[in-house]
Design a protein around this motif. Structure first.
Motif, PDB file in Angstrom:
ATOM      1  N   PHE A  64       0.779  -1.276   0.123  1.00 48.05           N
ATOM      2  CA  PHE A  64       0.119   0.030  -0.003  1.00 48.05           C
ATOM      3  C   PHE A  64       0.922   1.384  -0.050  1.00 48.05           C
ATOM      4  O   PHE A  64       0.326   2.484  -0.082  1.00 48.05           O
ATOM      5  CB  PHE A  64      -1.106  -0.101   1.233  1.00 48.05           C
ATOM      6  CG  PHE A  64      -2.161  -1.015   1.217  1.00 48.05           C
ATOM      7  CD1 PHE A  64      -3.045  -0.935   0.620  1.00 48.05           C
ATOM      8  CD2 PHE A  64      -1.868  -2.189   1.638  1.00 48.05           C
ATOM      9  CE1 PHE A  64      -4.062  -1.795   0.730  1.00 48.05           C
ATOM     10  CE2 PHE A  64      -2.421  -3.287   1.737  1.00 48.05           C
ATOM     11  CZ  PHE A  64      -3.941  -3.085   1.086  1.00 48.05           C
ATOM     12  N   ALA A  65       2.206   1.160   0.131  1.00 45.94           N
ATOM     13  CA  ALA A  65       3.132   2.621   0.122  1.00 45.94           C
ATOM     14  C   ALA A  65       3.173   2.747  -1.324  1.00 45.94           C
ATOM     15  O   ALA A  65       3.065   2.378  -2.335  1.00 45.94           O
ATOM     16  CB  ALA A  65       4.404   1.925   0.721  1.00 45.94           C
ATOM     17  N   ASN A  66       3.810   4.144  -1.257  1.00 44.31           N
ATOM     18  CA  ASN A  66       3.821   4.761  -2.525  1.00 44.31           C
ATOM     19  C   ASN A  66       5.197   3.913  -3.377  1.00 44.31           C
ATOM     20  O   ASN A  66       6.174   3.889  -2.841  1.00 44.31           O
ATOM     21  CB  ASN A  66       4.615   6.377  -2.056  1.00 44.31           C
ATOM     22  CG  ASN A  66       4.615   7.250  -3.473  1.00 44.31           C
ATOM     23  OD1 ASN A  66       4.755   6.640  -4.598  1.00 44.31           O
ATOM     24  ND2 ASN A  66       4.644   8.265  -3.172  1.00 44.31           N
ATOM     25  N   PRO A  67       4.810   3.515  -4.559  1.00 48.78           N
ATOM     26  CA  PRO A  67       5.821   2.852  -5.264  1.00 48.78           C
ATOM     27  C   PRO A  67       6.958   3.706  -5.983  1.00 48.78           C
ATOM     28  O   PRO A  67       7.840   2.963  -6.385  1.00 48.78           O
ATOM     29  CB  PRO A  67       4.945   2.046  -6.390  1.00 48.78           C
ATOM     30  CG  PRO A  67       3.808   3.070  -6.702  1.00 48.78           C
ATOM     31  CD  PRO A  67       3.660   3.577  -5.430  1.00 48.78           C
ATOM     32  N   ARG A  68       6.856   5.047  -6.168  1.00 49.35           N
ATOM     33  CA  ARG A  68       7.682   5.883  -6.671  1.00 49.35           C
ATOM     34  C   ARG A  68       9.167   5.579  -6.234  1.00 49.35           C
ATOM     35  O   ARG A  68      10.142   5.641  -7.224  1.00 49.35           O
ATOM     36  CB  ARG A  68       7.344   7.029  -6.940  1.00 49.35           C
ATOM     37  CG  ARG A  68       6.217   7.341  -7.888  1.00 49.35           C
ATOM     38  CD  ARG A  68       5.483   8.669  -7.761  1.00 49.35           C
ATOM     39  NE  ARG A  68       4.918   8.972  -6.498  1.00 49.35           N
ATOM     40  CZ  ARG A  68       4.402  10.288  -6.111  1.00 49.35           C
ATOM     41  NH1 ARG A  68       4.253  11.113  -7.253  1.00 49.35           N
ATOM     42  NH2 ARG A  68       3.732  10.339  -5.042  1.00 49.35           N
ATOM     43  N   PRO A  69       9.531   5.553  -4.708  1.00 48.28           N
ATOM     44  CA  PRO A  69      10.824   5.590  -4.536  1.00 48.28           C
ATOM     45  C   PRO A  69      11.500   4.246  -5.148  1.00 48.28           C
ATOM     46  O   PRO A  69      12.570   4.238  -5.302  1.00 48.28           O
ATOM     47  CB  PRO A  69      10.505   5.666  -2.711  1.00 48.28           C
ATOM     48  CG  PRO A  69       9.356   6.394  -2.665  1.00 48.28           C
ATOM     49  CD  PRO A  69       8.599   5.864  -3.753  1.00 48.28           C
TER      50      PRO A  69
END
Length: 403
Positions: free
Chosen positions: A397-402
């Motif tokens: 559910f975390a931001n995948p961009r990093p």
């Protein structure tokens, strides 16, 4: 409260939901067998009187199972409530679903008995194989028999083609054979997938009375039993009636259903008869489906696709607002009872439960229907406190961009 938090367990054996971190790509496998016997016109009247004609029509289709999708739902199956535990609350397959999806009778006598020495409990008891010979005018070869079962291939080869000049009694024999195989392959198949049990003799012996039984209730109970067993992390084979389970998922969850299947007739499971899921990358599909279920809200389920019935835990499916349910009834000891472990006659041994079924009309609950059914705020507060709502790892559910 402590008991309420113990939502995933199976008689001391780990529920699969508790082992996802160790086995994130575990997938169940469907056990299927197609009867593949022609539906002769002269047999149809017997199927209609038995309440099995619509099931026989569905039997013409294979119904491929989307195993990763079903696996994701199995991870959310709760044994004590017989409901799927979703992020937004509970939902389940009901008798209403069975009636609409499979076209089976849901009112009538309980389909019960036992699997061992069943013939001893029938009026005018005779040895089982003597009874078989009387009903079918012959016996299978010895190498096609095993205990109280007949090998699938013998039934299929012997009764596949009805003679053009068949007498009325011959038609009845072929009708019995068709029904025996239909029940064994479409509703009550076990993981062996190659045996027809003689237990059904007591029903086909009275063809004209078969319509007095609730085949829909029996099929639903069998599906519940199969799902309860496959929640065990050590069990991976899921038996019938799988077309009921998958059709229920597609009718209830539009975001999960395949596109392009808009034509259908009664029974409603026919809508998905020609669906062919991909067989590639099942390990990744189960992860994607699990995440899709984790993200569902109460607006992503069609609460009322075709009507309403009365139960306690899934009120929104019946047009009402879900209140706080009563505590689950712990009947774990019954999960291991399927009639195979002895000769106890269920109608006698479990008389109390049969009495509950016979008195089912007295146990109906009323549902105050509302324009926008769903869970109440009180229920959601309770559900967020006690339920294991999310099964995917937090990183999903975390931001995948990093990354």
């Amino acid at each position: 409260m402590e008991d309420e938090r113990r939502l995933y367990r199976l008689d001391g054996v780990a529920h699969v939901a508790g082992t996802i971190d160790e086995e994130p790509t575990r997938c169940v496998y469907s056990v299927r067998r197609q009867q593949n016997m022609p539906l002769h016109d002269r047999i149809i009247p017997y199927l209609e009187r038995a309440g099995l004609y619509h099931l026989a029509r569905l039997n013409a289709h294979w119904f491929w199972l989307d195993e990763p999708l079903v696996s994701a739902f199995i991870e959310r199956w709760q044994l004590e409530t017989h409901t799927f535990h979703m992020p937004f609350g509970e939902c389940t397959i009901t008798l209403q679903d069975v009636a609409y999806l499979l076209g089976l009778l849901v009112n009538g006598q309980a389909v019960s008995g036992c699997m061992t020495d069943f013939h001893l409990h029938i009026e005018g008891a005779r040895p089982a194989w003597e009874w078989f010979e009387d009903l079918f005018s012959e016996l299978p070869p010895l190498d096609k028999r095993k205990l109280y079962t007949v090998h699938f291939t013998w039934f299929h080869e012997r009764f596949r083609v009805l003679p053009a000049d068949a007498s009325k009694e011959t038609v009845r024999i072929y009708a019995r054979a068709y029904i025996m195989m239909l029940l064994s392959t479409q509703l009550f198949m076990d993981k062996s997938a190659n045996r027809v049990h003689l237990h059904w003799l007591s029903f086909v012996a009275r063809l004209d009375d078969m319509g007095s039984y609730s085949w829909g209730a029996a099929a639903l109970a069998w599906l519940y039993r199969c799902m309860c067993r496959v929640t065990n992390r050590n069990v991976t084979n899921l038996a019938e009636p799988l077309q009921l389970l998958q059709s229920w998922i597609f009718w209830r969850f539009p975001t999960l259903r395949p596109q392009g299947f808009d034509a259908f007739s009664f029974p409603l499971a026919s809508r998905w008869a020609r669906y062919l899921p991909t067989s590639d990358g099942k390990e990744q599909w189960i992860i994607q489906y699990r995440l899709a279920l984790d993200r569902l809200t109460h607006q992503d389920i069609v609460w009322e696709p075709y009507g309403s019935l009365d139960v306690d835990r899934v009120f929104p499916q019946l047009g009402g607002v879900q209140h706080l349910p009563e505590p689950a009834l712990n009947i774990e000891y019954l999960h291991s009872k399927d009639g195979r472990g002895g000769d106890r006659w269920f109608p006698t041994y479990y008389r109390t439960w049969h009495h509950h079924w016979d008195e089912r009309v007295r146990s109906m609950l009323s549902v105050q229907r509302v324009p926008d059914p769903g869970p109440s705020a009180e229920y959601l507060d309770w559900w967020h406190r006690v339920a294991h709502r999310i099964l995917s790892p937090g990183i999903a559910f975390a931001n995948p961009r990093p990354t």
